[in-house]
Design an enzyme around this catalytic site. Structure first.
Site, PDB file in Angstrom:
ATOM      1  N   ALA A  13     -34.898  -5.948 -22.390  1.00 36.68           N
ATOM      2  CA  ALA A  13     -33.997  -4.916 -22.916  1.00 36.68           C
ATOM      3  C   ALA A  13     -33.872  -4.939 -24.441  1.00 36.68           C
ATOM      4  O   ALA A  13     -34.164  -3.932 -25.114  1.00 36.68           O
ATOM      5  CB  ALA A  13     -32.619  -5.084 -22.281  1.00 36.68           C
ATOM      6  N   ALA A  14     -33.458  -6.070 -24.998  1.00 36.41           N
ATOM      7  CA  ALA A  14     -33.193  -6.116 -26.442  1.00 36.41           C
ATOM      8  C   ALA A  14     -34.500  -6.032 -27.234  1.00 36.41           C
ATOM      9  O   ALA A  14     -34.608  -5.249 -28.187  1.00 36.41           O
ATOM     10  CB  ALA A  14     -32.440  -7.399 -26.789  1.00 36.41           C
ATOM     11  N   GLU A  35     -44.167 -12.156 -24.750  1.00 31.23           N
ATOM     12  CA  GLU A  35     -43.297 -12.254 -23.568  1.00 31.23           C
ATOM     13  C   GLU A  35     -43.894 -13.317 -22.648  1.00 31.23           C
ATOM     14  O   GLU A  35     -45.040 -13.223 -22.252  1.00 31.23           O
ATOM     15  CB  GLU A  35     -43.228 -10.886 -22.868  1.00 31.23           C
ATOM     16  CG  GLU A  35     -42.658 -10.905 -21.465  1.00 31.23           C
ATOM     17  CD  GLU A  35     -41.297 -11.585 -21.332  1.00 31.23           C
ATOM     18  OE1 GLU A  35     -40.369 -11.210 -22.059  1.00 31.23           O
ATOM     19  OE2 GLU A  35     -41.185 -12.526 -20.505  1.00 31.23           O
ATOM     20  N   CYS A  45     -30.710  -5.919 -13.674  1.00 30.40           N
ATOM     21  CA  CYS A  45     -29.507  -5.378 -13.026  1.00 30.40           C
ATOM     22  C   CYS A  45     -29.825  -4.837 -11.631  1.00 30.40           C
ATOM     23  O   CYS A  45     -28.954  -4.749 -10.766  1.00 30.40           O
ATOM     24  CB  CYS A  45     -28.904  -4.254 -13.866  1.00 30.40           C
ATOM     25  SG  CYS A  45     -28.805  -4.660 -15.614  1.00 30.40           S
ATOM     26  N   ASP A 288     -28.945 -11.042 -25.068  1.00 34.09           N
ATOM     27  CA  ASP A 288     -28.206 -12.157 -24.453  1.00 34.09           C
ATOM     28  C   ASP A 288     -28.288 -13.469 -25.231  1.00 34.09           C
ATOM     29  O   ASP A 288     -27.547 -14.398 -24.939  1.00 34.09           O
ATOM     30  CB  ASP A 288     -28.756 -12.423 -23.043  1.00 34.09           C
ATOM     31  CG  ASP A 288     -28.292 -11.407 -22.017  1.00 34.09           C
ATOM     32  OD1 ASP A 288     -27.596 -10.453 -22.400  1.00 34.09           O
ATOM     33  OD2 ASP A 288     -28.637 -11.572 -20.833  1.00 34.09           O
ATOM     34  N   LYS A 366      -0.624   1.237  -8.021  1.00 38.58           N
ATOM     35  CA  LYS A 366      -1.559   1.670  -6.983  1.00 38.58           C
ATOM     36  C   LYS A 366      -1.522   3.188  -6.937  1.00 38.58           C
ATOM     37  O   LYS A 366      -0.458   3.789  -6.991  1.00 38.58           O
ATOM     38  CB  LYS A 366      -1.150   1.108  -5.629  1.00 38.58           C
ATOM     39  CG  LYS A 366      -1.493  -0.379  -5.502  1.00 38.58           C
ATOM     40  CD  LYS A 366      -1.480  -0.844  -4.067  1.00 38.58           C
ATOM     41  CE  LYS A 366      -1.645  -2.357  -3.991  1.00 38.58           C
ATOM     42  NZ  LYS A 366      -2.871  -2.862  -4.579  1.00 38.58           N
ATOM     43  N   TYR A 431      -8.768  16.932 -14.627  1.00 44.69           N
ATOM     44  CA  TYR A 431      -8.142  16.838 -13.305  1.00 44.69           C
ATOM     45  C   TYR A 431      -8.570  18.003 -12.432  1.00 44.69           C
ATOM     46  O   TYR A 431      -8.557  19.163 -12.866  1.00 44.69           O
ATOM     47  CB  TYR A 431      -6.603  16.850 -13.401  1.00 44.69           C
ATOM     48  CG  TYR A 431      -5.960  17.318 -12.113  1.00 44.69           C
ATOM     49  CD1 TYR A 431      -6.024  16.526 -10.966  1.00 44.69           C
ATOM     50  CD2 TYR A 431      -5.372  18.578 -12.007  1.00 44.69           C
ATOM     51  CE1 TYR A 431      -5.511  16.978  -9.748  1.00 44.69           C
ATOM     52  CE2 TYR A 431      -4.843  19.042 -10.802  1.00 44.69           C
ATOM     53  CZ  TYR A 431      -4.919  18.232  -9.678  1.00 44.69           C
ATOM     54  OH  TYR A 431      -4.423  18.677  -8.491  1.00 44.69           O
TER      55      TYR A 431
HETATM   56  C1  FAD Z   1     -28.947 -10.082 -11.145  1.00 45.33           C
HETATM   57  C2  FAD Z   1     -28.506  -9.489 -12.447  1.00 45.33           C
HETATM   58  C3  FAD Z   1     -27.746  -8.336 -12.446  1.00 45.33           C
HETATM   59  C4  FAD Z   1     -27.321  -7.786 -13.658  1.00 45.33           C
HETATM   60  N1  FAD Z   1     -26.567  -6.643 -13.635  1.00 45.33           N
HETATM   61  C5  FAD Z   1     -26.143  -6.104 -14.801  1.00 45.33           C
HETATM   62  C6  FAD Z   1     -25.392  -4.895 -14.800  1.00 45.33           C
HETATM   63  O1  FAD Z   1     -25.113  -4.313 -13.729  1.00 45.33           O
HETATM   64  N2  FAD Z   1     -24.984  -4.384 -15.995  1.00 45.33           N
HETATM   65  C7  FAD Z   1     -25.292  -4.990 -17.190  1.00 45.33           C
HETATM   66  O2  FAD Z   1     -24.905  -4.479 -18.244  1.00 45.33           O
HETATM   67  N3  FAD Z   1     -26.028  -6.133 -17.210  1.00 45.33           N
HETATM   68  C8  FAD Z   1     -26.450  -6.695 -16.059  1.00 45.33           C
HETATM   69  N4  FAD Z   1     -27.212  -7.836 -16.075  1.00 45.33           N
HETATM   70  C9  FAD Z   1     -27.496  -8.492 -17.371  1.00 45.33           C
HETATM   71  C10 FAD Z   1     -28.722  -7.887 -18.042  1.00 45.33           C
HETATM   72  O3  FAD Z   1     -29.798  -7.895 -17.170  1.00 45.33           O
HETATM   73  C11 FAD Z   1     -29.030  -8.682 -19.277  1.00 45.33           C
HETATM   74  O4  FAD Z   1     -27.907  -8.688 -20.106  1.00 45.33           O
HETATM   75  C12 FAD Z   1     -30.203  -8.101 -20.049  1.00 45.33           C
HETATM   76  O5  FAD Z   1     -31.371  -8.172 -19.296  1.00 45.33           O
HETATM   77  C13 FAD Z   1     -30.390  -8.873 -21.352  1.00 45.33           C
HETATM   78  O6  FAD Z   1     -31.512  -8.402 -22.017  1.00 45.33           O
HETATM   79  P1  FAD Z   1     -32.247  -9.322 -23.077  1.00 45.33           P
HETATM   80  O7  FAD Z   1     -33.432  -8.551 -23.525  1.00 45.33           O
HETATM   81  O8  FAD Z   1     -31.290  -9.809 -24.078  1.00 45.33           O
HETATM   82  O9  FAD Z   1     -32.677 -10.632 -22.270  1.00 45.33           O
HETATM   83  P2  FAD Z   1     -33.609 -10.796 -20.997  1.00 45.33           P
HETATM   84  O10 FAD Z   1     -33.537  -9.633 -20.109  1.00 45.33           O
HETATM   85  O11 FAD Z   1     -33.251 -12.137 -20.434  1.00 45.33           O
HETATM   86  O12 FAD Z   1     -35.056 -10.875 -21.630  1.00 45.33           O
HETATM   87  C14 FAD Z   1     -35.454 -11.946 -22.419  1.00 45.33           C
HETATM   88  C15 FAD Z   1     -36.948 -12.056 -22.277  1.00 45.33           C
HETATM   89  O13 FAD Z   1     -37.406 -13.048 -23.175  1.00 45.33           O
HETATM   90  C16 FAD Z   1     -38.454 -13.770 -22.571  1.00 45.33           C
HETATM   91  N5  FAD Z   1     -38.539 -15.057 -23.267  1.00 45.33           N
HETATM   92  C17 FAD Z   1     -37.596 -16.026 -23.334  1.00 45.33           C
HETATM   93  N6  FAD Z   1     -38.019 -17.039 -24.102  1.00 45.33           N
HETATM   94  C18 FAD Z   1     -39.258 -16.712 -24.534  1.00 45.33           C
HETATM   95  C19 FAD Z   1     -40.217 -17.362 -25.361  1.00 45.33           C
HETATM   96  N7  FAD Z   1     -39.967 -18.546 -25.903  1.00 45.33           N
HETATM   97  N8  FAD Z   1     -41.400 -16.744 -25.590  1.00 45.33           N
HETATM   98  C20 FAD Z   1     -41.655 -15.525 -25.043  1.00 45.33           C
HETATM   99  N9  FAD Z   1     -40.787 -14.872 -24.250  1.00 45.33           N
HETATM  100  C21 FAD Z   1     -39.604 -15.451 -24.004  1.00 45.33           C
HETATM  101  C22 FAD Z   1     -38.014 -13.874 -21.110  1.00 45.33           C
HETATM  102  O14 FAD Z   1     -39.103 -14.101 -20.266  1.00 45.33           O
HETATM  103  C23 FAD Z   1     -37.387 -12.498 -20.881  1.00 45.33           C
HETATM  104  O15 FAD Z   1     -38.285 -11.564 -20.368  1.00 45.33           O
HETATM  105  C24 FAD Z   1     -27.662  -8.406 -14.878  1.00 45.33           C
HETATM  106  C25 FAD Z   1     -28.439  -9.576 -14.876  1.00 45.33           C
HETATM  107  C26 FAD Z   1     -28.855 -10.117 -13.681  1.00 45.33           C
HETATM  108  C27 FAD Z   1     -29.689 -11.375 -13.689  1.00 45.33           C
END
Ligand code: FAD
Length: 453
Positions: A13-14, A35, A45, A288, A366, A431
């Site tokens: 995502a980020a 990656e 999610c 994250d 409620k 509403y």
């Molecule tokens: C089951 C589940 C349900 C969720 N539901 C929700 C929801 O309903 N609503 C919501 O807002 N959020 C939800 N989230 C949270 C959301 O998925 C995360 O906040 C989001 O994916 C964060 O994005 P990111 O890019 O910061 O990190 P990530 O998605 O964790 O991506 C980080 C990436 O970096 C890669 N990486 C890490 N270290 C290295 C390295 N050294 N070299 C190369 N690559 C590396 C990893 O493989 C990964 O692909 C959920 C999460 C989970 C697990």
């Protein structure tokens, strides 16, 4: 002269939001994303809904493949490439190729570096924690692994450890598939991000859905047979388990950054300014792995959510593309659902207010999700908290039937605007009987709090 090079670590995502934004603004920029997993831009999610078979194909959880990023955006995405070290002085990263198993790695230069390494699920340091059939839920692969294990069969009893939103969503997925699901949590109620009175409603919703709860019970160890988990031990009992799902929360994945000397905040997330720059020139962080700022407490805050990760990534990407964007902060909004029951929260909860020394008043009301006479009107409980005296809105929580959770957005918007509860009473909200009572439940709650100021 060679082109300026942006290196991104982490292709979800980020990382990919930032890479896409930077590309849009600077077509000439050389962008490389490393990656370590096999996928890019996947929806973690969506994992509970894939495990629960509401989503039938894993491809549906992938927003854009590495090939598409290369073809459509000219972004050089290298999957199965793990960044192992950052040399901040030499402006280069050491990258290992994961599928070659050769231990080969090479140094890659950067002009600008974005760290978007996400978070890692917490794993308890307890006997048996690494046994087969104990699953954390984080990446798409972890979701696929759980689904493959379910498809293989022979599973009847599941124990979920931790009653946060991931634990709850996994409980829903598994119970809906006819499995016997138990959930243990060391707190008195599930969903610790809610106040206990609101958490109790969610605990009851889980029980109503058929999940057996063991609250106030801490996990002490796992029972294993020939390296495979067969049970979970708490302070009070041993529960048999064919598989165990860990939902103990996450921590920012920042070992790489910390080793490179990049400053971290109190919770171990990378400290960033409003432009998503770290304390080291030319290094940025988003998602994250990065810290946010809480607009209500006015303090640094850590939250691991896709909503925030996408916004962090967008801001970092605009700036990396030569623009000027800022990320002011978050108010702590999150929503989820367990079977029929929707759950939402925003702002500060009672235990946070206590810690901050802020005096508050609150009201719990409620109401109904639609006009009482309209078919399908369900119960909704809303709690609103405001600062004693000033009436400044501090937070809100909602538990209720379909149509409840997204009402939190009204409260979240009011928090961003810095409204008092009195100012909320005259909000011109929509509403009609199929959507709401004449007074929206969040406004009714705000009105009740205003009476106590
Ligand atoms: C089951 C589940 C349900 C969720 N539901 C929700 C929801 O309903 N609503 C919501 O807002 N959020 C939800 N989230 C949270 C959301 O998925 C995360 O906040 C989001 O994916 C964060 O994005 P990111 O890019 O910061 O990190 P990530 O998605 O964790 O991506 C980080 C990436 O970096 C890669 N990486 C890490 N270290 C290295 C390295 N050294 N070299 C190369 N690559 C590396 C990893 O493989 C990964 O692909 C959920 C999460 C989970 C697990």
């Amino acid at each position: 002269m060679s082109k300026e090079r942006l290196v991104v670590i982490g292709g979800d995502a980020a990382g990919m939001s930032a890479a896409s934004q930077a590309r849009r603004r600077r077509p000439e920029l050389d962008i490389v994303v490393f990656e370590r997993g096999p996928h890019t831009s996947f929806s973690a999610c969506g994992i509970p809904y894939y495990v629960g078979r509401l989503v039938d194909a894993e491809e549906k959880l992938i927003m854009r493949t590495p090939e598409k990023f290369r073809e459509l955006d000219g972004i050089d995405v290298r999957i199965l490439h793990e960044v192992e070290e950052i040399d901040t002085a030499g402006r280069k990263v050491r990258v290992g190729v994961r599928d070659l198993k050769s231990g080969k790695s090479s140094w890659e230069p950067y002009d600008q570096l974005l760290i978007a390494t996400g978070a890692v699920p917490l794993c308890p340091d307890l006997p048996g924690a690494h046994a087969v059939d104990i699953f954390g839920v984080s990446t798409l692969e972890s979701g696929l692994e759980i689904r493959r294990r379910l498809d293989k069969g022979g599973i009847n009893k599941v124990v979920i450890v931790g009653g946060g939103y991931i634990g709850l969503e996994m409980a829903e997925a598994l119970v809906m598939n006819g499995l016997e699901v138990s959930l243990i949590d060391r707190a008195a109620q599930v969903m610790e991000t809610l106040d206990e009175d609101m958490g109790a409603l969610v605990s009851q919703a889980l029980r109503d859905a058929g999940v057996t709860l063991y609250l106030d019970e801490a996990l002490t160890s796992f029972v294993t047979t020939s390296g495979k988990v067969t049970g979970v031990v708490t302070g009070k009992r041993t529960l048999p388990a064919d598989i165990v799902i860990l939902g103990l929360g996450v921590r920012p994945n920042t070992v790489l950054a910390a080793t490179a000397g990049i400053p971290l905040g109190e919770k171990g997330a990378i400290r960033v300014n409003e432009r998503m720059e770290t304390g080291i020139p030319g290094i940025w962080a988003a998602g994250d792995c990065a810290e946010s700022f809480h607009l209500v407490s006015r303090k640094p805050f850590y939250v691991a959510l896709g909503t925030v990760a996408n916004r962090h990534g967008r801001v970092a990407g605009i700036n990396l593309g030569g623009g000027n964007a800022t990320f002011p902060g978050v108010v702590g909004t999150a929503i989820t659902k367990i079977c029929q029951m929707e759950v939402a929260r925003t702002g500060l909860q009672e235990k946070e207010l206590r810690k901050l020394g802020i005096e508050w008043v609150s009201a719990v009301i409620k109401s109904r999700t639609k006009a009482g006479y309209y078919p399908g009107a369900g119960e909704i409980t809303v709690k609103v908290l405001a600062e004693k005296g000033s009436g400044r809105l501090l937070g809100g929580q909602i538990v209720g039937m379909e149509g409840s959770a997204k009402r939190i957005d009204t409260l979240a918007t009011a928090l961003h605007a810095g409204f008092t509860v009195e100012e909320m009473i005259n909000l011109d909200l929509g509403y009609a009987p199929p959507f709401s009572p004449v007074w929206d439940p969040v406004v009714i709650a705000a009105r009740e709090v205003a009476k106590k100021l």
